[in-house]
Design a protein around this motif. Structure first.
Motif, mmCIF file in Angstrom:
data_model
loop_
_atom_site.group_PDB
_atom_site.id
_atom_site.type_symbol
_atom_site.label_atom_id
_atom_site.label_comp_id
_atom_site.label_asym_id
_atom_site.label_seq_id
_atom_site.Cartn_x
_atom_site.Cartn_y
_atom_site.Cartn_z
ATOM 1 N N UNK A 75 -17.426 -3.030 -11.600
ATOM 2 C CA UNK A 75 -17.069 -1.661 -10.551
ATOM 3 C C UNK A 75 -16.817 -2.229 -9.131
ATOM 4 N N UNK A 76 -17.755 -3.014 -8.799
ATOM 5 C CA UNK A 76 -17.801 -3.468 -7.450
ATOM 6 C C UNK A 76 -16.769 -4.485 -7.186
ATOM 7 N N UNK A 77 -16.537 -5.334 -8.013
ATOM 8 C CA UNK A 77 -15.441 -6.259 -7.954
ATOM 9 C C UNK A 77 -14.065 -5.832 -7.990
ATOM 10 N N UNK A 78 -13.783 -4.599 -8.690
ATOM 11 C CA UNK A 78 -12.619 -4.146 -8.926
ATOM 12 C C UNK A 78 -12.454 -3.239 -7.597
ATOM 13 N N UNK A 79 -13.246 -2.605 -7.169
ATOM 14 C CA UNK A 79 -13.334 -1.609 -5.738
ATOM 15 C C UNK A 79 -12.815 -2.930 -4.622
ATOM 16 N N UNK A 80 -13.544 -3.944 -4.597
ATOM 17 C CA UNK A 80 -13.141 -4.760 -3.464
ATOM 18 C C UNK A 80 -11.851 -5.486 -3.781
ATOM 19 N N UNK A 81 -11.362 -5.854 -4.777
ATOM 20 C CA UNK A 81 -9.952 -6.252 -4.801
ATOM 21 C C UNK A 81 -9.007 -5.333 -4.542
ATOM 22 N N UNK A 82 -9.141 -4.160 -4.936
ATOM 23 C CA UNK A 82 -8.229 -2.994 -4.318
ATOM 24 C C UNK A 82 -8.055 -2.880 -2.988
ATOM 25 N N UNK A 83 -9.233 -2.925 -2.365
ATOM 26 C CA UNK A 83 -9.393 -2.543 -0.841
ATOM 27 C C UNK A 83 -8.910 -3.725 0.109
ATOM 28 N N UNK A 84 -9.354 -4.833 -0.741
ATOM 29 C CA UNK A 84 -8.858 -6.091 0.097
ATOM 30 C C UNK A 84 -7.397 -6.526 0.128
ATOM 31 N N UNK A 85 -6.789 -5.926 -0.907
ATOM 32 C CA UNK A 85 -5.263 -6.007 -0.967
ATOM 33 C C UNK A 85 -4.863 -4.941 -0.013
ATOM 34 N N UNK A 86 -5.370 -3.939 -0.016
ATOM 35 C CA UNK A 86 -4.769 -3.014 0.930
ATOM 36 C C UNK A 86 -4.813 -3.091 2.532
ATOM 37 N N UNK A 87 -6.142 -3.818 2.876
ATOM 38 C CA UNK A 87 -6.549 -3.921 4.112
ATOM 39 C C UNK A 87 -6.278 -5.280 4.842
ATOM 40 N N UNK A 88 -5.984 -6.415 3.884
ATOM 41 C CA UNK A 88 -5.814 -8.015 4.246
ATOM 42 C C UNK A 88 -4.744 -7.750 5.717
ATOM 43 N N UNK A 89 -5.339 -8.292 6.880
ATOM 44 C CA UNK A 89 -4.536 -8.297 7.825
ATOM 45 C C UNK A 89 -3.008 -8.891 7.952
ATOM 46 N N UNK A 90 -2.874 -9.754 6.806
ATOM 47 C CA UNK A 90 -1.755 -10.217 6.508
ATOM 48 C C UNK A 90 -0.358 -9.343 5.805
ATOM 49 N N UNK A 91 -1.296 -8.313 5.510
ATOM 50 C CA UNK A 91 -0.326 -7.406 4.671
ATOM 51 C C UNK A 91 -0.249 -5.955 5.304
ATOM 52 N N UNK A 92 -1.472 -5.514 5.825
ATOM 53 C CA UNK A 92 -1.420 -4.400 6.587
ATOM 54 C C UNK A 92 -1.625 -4.514 8.126
ATOM 55 N N UNK A 93 -0.490 -4.036 8.911
ATOM 56 C CA UNK A 93 -0.448 -4.381 10.291
ATOM 57 C C UNK A 93 -1.259 -3.478 11.044
ATOM 58 N N UNK A 94 -1.866 -2.464 10.691
ATOM 59 C CA UNK A 94 -2.650 -1.459 11.455
ATOM 60 C C UNK A 94 -3.706 -2.193 12.223
ATOM 61 N N UNK A 95 -3.837 -1.891 13.583
ATOM 62 C CA UNK A 95 -4.674 -2.634 14.366
ATOM 63 C C UNK A 95 -6.276 -2.524 13.789
ATOM 64 N N UNK A 96 -6.372 -1.293 13.152
ATOM 65 C CA UNK A 96 -7.879 -1.394 12.597
ATOM 66 C C UNK A 96 -8.161 -2.026 11.267
ATOM 67 N N UNK A 97 -7.015 -2.684 10.661
ATOM 68 C CA UNK A 97 -7.125 -3.329 9.402
ATOM 69 C C UNK A 97 -8.143 -4.523 9.339
#
Length: 316
Positions: free
Chosen positions: A19-41
């Motif tokens: 469960x921890x691994x799945x949650x990490x993968x989902x969030x890491x993809x969403x907030x990776x700086x190369x993908x998410x350009x939000x200043x807080x990402x």
């Protein structure tokens, strides 16, 4: 106050490793700086990696569950030292039986001998046991610093010289970086942390790995993602093309006929090495590129293809 690691990953405290691994993968993809350009990402991405590095490690997770956000300040062998000291003083002040309180600082809760549920200061407690002469030696605090690494350095590992500024000036350390370290992982330098009060043992120094952004590779745990440019005809007809790995080698990947941009091709075991298990995988993400300038013949062929092909991607 730091956010609860379970809250950061959005998992219950009873979550298992998967469960921890799945949650990490989902969030890491969403907030990776190369993908998410939000200043807080970027800060959110670091927070996610920090939470994952602790909760995915059984030993660190157990310490975190017990001590909360101050778990890094607690020397790993503190409980044994307290128990040993309590045993030596049992005849003077009752039974032993110590456990940590949830407060800050070096305090314990004495669970037997009439103290009830009150927090007791270690120095005060042992001072009363031994009349001040046998006061317990309080070890130095653990300390932490960041160790920036490139993707290639993290992949290969090896010996690194690290210079850190301290109260006594700069200090140099020779650090053995294991191959395949991940972002947020800690490397322990025993006895290189804070000095103790009196002649107790020094704390440990923990170097937290921070993998720097890379122009080609993106990491998610031990998996590596890399964009793979292909020509329109390679994508349409299929081809075998080379792809670089973080280790500096070149692997071959088969592009199936009829592939489109964004398709991921998996190369098992070509990701980051796994010191205690299987290596991660490398995912080549196809990106179809067209020639910036067409020759007369190329233009002629493209125009012919446009005239005879019924394919319309906007209607597919």
């Amino acid at each position: 106050m730091a956010r609860d690691f379970y809250e950061v990953l959005g998992v219950p405290r009873t979550a298992d490793r998967d469960e921890i691994q799945r949650a990490y993968r989902t969030l890491a993809r969403r907030y990776h700086p190369d993908v998410n350009k939000d200043p807080q990402a970027e800060e959110r991405f670091k927070e996610i990696n920090d939470a994952f590095s602790v909760l995915s490690d059984p030993e660190q997770r157990a310490r975190y569950d017990r001590f909360g956000e101050d778990f890094r300040k607690v020397p790993e062998d503190w409980e044994e030292r307290v128990a040993a000291g309590a045993g030596a003083g049992a005849g003077a002040g009752g039974g032993s039986g110590f456990r940590w309180s949830t407060g800050g600082g070096p305090r314990v809760r004495y669970s037997t001998g009439g103290f009830g549920a009150e927090d007791v200061d270690v120095d005060d407690l042992f001072g009363s046991f031994f009349g001040g002469a046998g006061r317990m030696r309080v070890p130095g605090a653990d300390q932490e610093a960041e160790l920036p690494l490139t993707v290639e350095e993290a992949y290969r590992g090896g010996r690194r010289t690290v210079t850190l500024a301290g109260p006594d000036g700069q200090r140099r350390y020779e650090v053995d970086v294991p191959p395949g370290v991940t972002d947020g992982q800690r490397i322990r330098l025993a006895g290189e942390g804070g000095r103790s009060s009196g002649d107790g043992s020094a704390g440990d120094l923990y170097l937290r790995v921070r993998i720097q952004p890379h122009p080609r590779f993106r990491l998610e745990g031990r998996d590596v993602y890399v964009q793979l440019p292909v020509t329109p005809w390679e994508a349409a007809l299929g081809a075998t093309v080379p792809v670089s790995t973080p280790g500096g080698d070149t692997a071959k990947v088969t592009v199936p006929a009829g592939s489109s941009s964004g398709r991921r091709l998996r190369l098992r075991g070509e990701g980051m090495p796994g010191p205690r298990g299987a290596a991660g995988d490398l995912y080549a993400e196809l990106r179809i590129m067209v020639p910036p300038r067409l020759s007369d013949r190329e233009r002629e062929l493209m125009e012919e293809l446009a005239a005879v092909s019924p394919f319309d991607p906007r209607r597919t």
